[in-house]
Each structure stands twice: as C-alpha cells, then as structure tokens.
Scaffold this motif. Structure first.
Motif, PDB file in Angstrom:
ATOM      1  N   SER A 137     -25.025 -26.701   0.184  1.00 33.85           N
ATOM      2  CA  SER A 137     -24.346 -28.011  -0.245  1.00 33.85           C
ATOM      3  C   SER A 137     -22.688 -27.750  -0.148  1.00 33.85           C
ATOM      4  O   SER A 137     -22.029 -28.756   0.493  1.00 33.85           O
ATOM      5  N   TYR A 138     -22.369 -26.762  -0.431  1.00 34.75           N
ATOM      6  CA  TYR A 138     -20.817 -26.511  -0.527  1.00 34.75           C
ATOM      7  C   TYR A 138     -20.128 -26.847   0.748  1.00 34.75           C
ATOM      8  O   TYR A 138     -19.126 -27.253   0.712  1.00 34.75           O
TER       9      TYR A 138
ATOM     10  N   VAL B 196     -24.409 -31.867 -13.592  1.00 38.38           N
ATOM     11  CA  VAL B 196     -25.487 -30.791 -13.386  1.00 38.38           C
ATOM     12  C   VAL B 196     -25.829 -30.325 -14.752  1.00 38.38           C
ATOM     13  O   VAL B 196     -25.164 -30.321 -15.892  1.00 38.38           O
TER      14      VAL B 196
ATOM     15  N   THR C  98     -27.914 -22.721  -2.403  1.00 39.41           N
ATOM     16  CA  THR C  98     -27.820 -23.947  -1.738  1.00 39.41           C
ATOM     17  C   THR C  98     -27.042 -23.962  -0.562  1.00 39.41           C
ATOM     18  O   THR C  98     -26.099 -23.131  -0.371  1.00 39.41           O
TER      19      THR C  98
ATOM     20  N   LEU D 268     -27.098 -32.407  -4.256  1.00 39.72           N
ATOM     21  CA  LEU D 268     -25.663 -31.883  -4.093  1.00 39.72           C
ATOM     22  C   LEU D 268     -25.105 -31.994  -2.674  1.00 39.72           C
ATOM     23  O   LEU D 268     -23.910 -32.236  -2.461  1.00 39.72           O
TER      24      LEU D 268
ATOM     25  N   PRO E 239     -20.713 -33.981  -8.890  1.00 37.73           N
ATOM     26  CA  PRO E 239     -21.996 -34.115  -9.615  1.00 37.73           C
ATOM     27  C   PRO E 239     -21.631 -33.907 -10.827  1.00 37.73           C
ATOM     28  O   PRO E 239     -20.851 -33.121 -11.230  1.00 37.73           O
TER      29      PRO E 239
ATOM     30  N   TRP F 160     -19.268 -24.677  -7.976  1.00 39.39           N
ATOM     31  CA  TRP F 160     -19.866 -24.966  -6.583  1.00 39.39           C
ATOM     32  C   TRP F 160     -19.789 -24.078  -5.556  1.00 39.39           C
ATOM     33  O   TRP F 160     -20.793 -23.790  -4.892  1.00 39.39           O
TER      34      TRP F 160
ATOM     35  N   CYS G 157     -23.799 -35.387  -2.652  1.00 39.81           N
ATOM     36  CA  CYS G 157     -22.392 -35.376  -3.169  1.00 39.81           C
ATOM     37  C   CYS G 157     -21.399 -35.106  -2.245  1.00 39.81           C
ATOM     38  O   CYS G 157     -20.321 -35.784  -2.346  1.00 39.81           O
TER      39      CYS G 157
END
Length: 158
Positions: free
Chosen positions: A75-76, A149, A73, A137, A147, A67, A140
């Motif tokens: 999201s991290y 994936v 993304t 994500l 998650p 991740w 999450c």
C-alpha cells in the motif's frame, strides 16, 4: 523522488472517520498466518494473547512513519488516484490465492462513507507487520485518506 512523493501525499491526506473496530473472528485466518510466522511452536498461545490484547485496544490513526515501515503490504507506494496499480495488486492477489476479492464494492463503500473495518497490525520486537487490510490500505492511499488501524502490541511477548 519517492520521498518527495510521500511528503506531497502526506500534505493532501484527509481523515476518514468511518473506520470501525475490526471483526477479529472474520480475520482469524490472517491472525493464524501471523501466529505461524511469529510463534510457530506456540500458535494457540499467540492467538489467545493476540485476541485478548486486541479486544482491549482502540483503533488509532496510522502515522506516515509507521506506514512507511509497515511490513507485508503493497500500500505505501500507491499514489493518489492510482487505481491501475490497485487493480493490478488485487488481481495478482486473487490469482495467487484463488480468491475473488471485490475491491470495487470496497471502493464504493469508501466513496459513500460507509463503515469500514480498520486494518489490523501487529507490533513485535522486529517492527510492524500488517495482519489484514492490504486492500483497505491501498484504497486509502489512492483516495489520499489517513486510515485508522488496530495496532496489537505483542512486543516482548513472542
């Protein structure tokens, strides 16, 4: 500081058992975008190989290390409970793409334990790249969920 936040977050993560194999047809636009990126001169062959490999792959738990290095993304860096940042990212995406992503419905689906399509990641020789599922994500991270994936291993093919 960022590393400390991630370690603290990792300890709090709970599994979410309601991820399902993603609908590849529903994600074809995103798969085509990735084909343009990794095989612009051989897009059809990339898509065919991607779908063939994906259909034989099982979803798996996304590790913290994967991740952390995942490309494409936002999201991290979402912290647990940070719905303001999630809202900002979704609104920015909606404005930039003229979309109307209903992230609140997705949030309610997570809260009620409904089945969620697993995000899709492609693995290439250059690393991991998110194909689809940025909002999932981000959710999450905000929910402190680990998650599942679908990682499609295209390493060495393109």
């Amino acid at each position: 500081m960022k590393g400390m936040e991630s370690s603290h977050f990792e300890a709090e993560q709970a599994p979410y058992e309601h991820f399902t194999f993603p609908n590849l047809l529903a994600e074809i636009g995103e798969i085509e975008r990735v084909a343009d990126l990794y095989a612009p001169n051989n897009k059809e062959k990339f898509i065919e190989a991607f779908q063939r490999i994906a259909s034989k792959t099982e979803i798996e738990t996304l590790t913290e290390d994967a991740w952390r290095t995942l490309e494409n993304t936002d999201s991290y860096n979402i912290l647990a409970g940070d719905w303001v940042t999630v809202t900002g990212h979704v609104q920015h995406y909606n404005a930039a793409t003229n979309a109307d992503r209903d992230w609140q419905a997705l949030r309610k689906a997570f809260e009620s334990g409904k089945a969620i399509d697993a995000p899709i990641i492609v693995k290439t020789k250059s690393g991991l790249h998110l194909v689809s599922g940025n909002t999932r994500l981000m959710m999450c991270r905000a929910f402190s969920i680990r998650p599942k994936v679908l990682v499609v291993n295209m390493e060495g093919l393109f």
